[in-house]
Design a protein around this motif. Structure first.
Motif, PDB file in Angstrom:
ATOM      1  N   GLN A   1      77.364  94.703  24.166  1.00 53.53           N
ATOM      2  CA  GLN A   1      78.139  93.465  24.146  1.00 53.53           C
ATOM      3  C   GLN A   1      79.200  93.503  23.045  1.00 53.53           C
ATOM      4  O   GLN A   1      79.064  94.197  22.042  1.00 53.53           O
TER       5      GLN A   1
ATOM      6  N   ARG B   1      79.713  86.249  25.224  1.00 56.70           N
ATOM      7  CA  ARG B   1      79.108  87.493  24.724  1.00 56.70           C
ATOM      8  C   ARG B   1      78.195  88.115  25.770  1.00 56.70           C
ATOM      9  O   ARG B   1      78.200  89.327  25.977  1.00 56.70           O
TER      10      ARG B   1
ATOM     11  N   SER C   1      79.629  92.551  28.390  1.00 57.70           N
ATOM     12  CA  SER C   1      79.187  93.924  28.632  1.00 57.70           C
ATOM     13  C   SER C   1      79.533  94.361  30.048  1.00 57.70           C
ATOM     14  O   SER C   1      79.693  93.537  30.954  1.00 57.70           O
TER      15      SER C   1
END
Length: 258
Positions: free
Chosen positions: A182, A199, A203
């Motif tokens: 992340q 957040r 990813s």
């Protein structure tokens, strides 16, 4: 799809090498990668809730993939964005004519990016700005902003394609797509959903409580138009539930089966 990185007409890589993850609610019913029973010349996954697809390709090289544009918490449109993919891939309308048609109907859909065309002549349409552009040869990314927006996840995925002189191996590509690193706070976009969720979604591979990566895709189209597509499917919390790989050779389109 929610993140794509693709090498387009790059030396040694053929017409197209594309990596992508589709993120979705775990409960949304989905048909994994396969030939479509009613159109065996088409390869892709299918959304069983609203119809359509997130990414599909025909043996002629006619291709489309869709991502949403993130502007706060997602709302649904009158019509499913997945039909934009299936309608284009199944049809024979020239890409520019199709772009004009969807531009006039874009208010019926939640905001979207559409990557579409033939694999040797690709276009990108951004519905929020009503902008159409022809994709230039090179390395490109697409997530939930617009083409080539430099987000943490898009840059991280694109880095794996930089410098390649041959198409990646399947296990290598799937390893890149499984990256759950992340972004640090200073690298998060601000799309109106709050920093905590930004957040989680920063990813390449997302594994949330109710929402996450449902499919990872590797698509390779050779210089002569041979198509190879592989998919990993995932269920709750990112657990792998299947793998599939198929090939298509260039050929005439087939009529729908009755």
């Amino acid at each position: 799809m929610c993140v794509l990185a693709f090498a387009y007409k790059m030396p040694g890589l053929g017409q197209l090498v594309l990596l992508g993850n589709r993120d979705e609610q775990y409960t949304r019913p989905t048909e994994p990668l396969d030939f479509w029973p009613d159109r065996p010349d088409v390869l892709g996954g299918r959304d069983l809730q609203a119809g359509g697809s997130w990414l599909a390709i025909r043996n002629s090289g006619r291709f489309a993939a869709v991502t949403h544009i993130r502007e706060g918490y997602a709302g649904s449109g009158e019509r499913s964005r997945g039909e934009l993919v299936s309608q284009f891939v199944l049809g024979d309308e020239p890409a520019l004519d199709y772009a004009n048609r969807i531009a006039s109907a874009r208010e019926h859909y939640a905001p979207f990016n559409l990557l579409f065309g033939s694999t040797d002549d690709l276009y990108h349409y951004h519905s929020r700005s009503d902008q159409l552009s022809r994709v230039t040869p090179g390395l490109h990314t697409l997530s939930n902003a617009t083409l080539d927006t430099r987000w943490f996840k898009t840059e991280r995925l694109a880095d794996h394609l930089r410098g390649l002189r041959a198409a990646p191996r399947e296990d290598e590509a799937f390893g890149w797509l499984e990256d759950n690193t992340q972004a640090a706070p200073g690298y998060l976009p601000n799309t109106g959903i709050g920093s905590a969720l930004e957040r989680v979604l920063s990813s390449i591979f997302v594994a949330g409580r109710d929402y996450g990566t449902r499919a990872s895709t590797l698509l390779i189209v050779s210089s002569r138009g041979d198509i190879a597509m592989s998919e990993r499917s995932f269920g709750l919390a990112g657990k792998e539930i299947g793998r599939r790989r198929y090939t298509l050779r260039p050929g005439p389109s087939q009529p729908a089966l009755r």
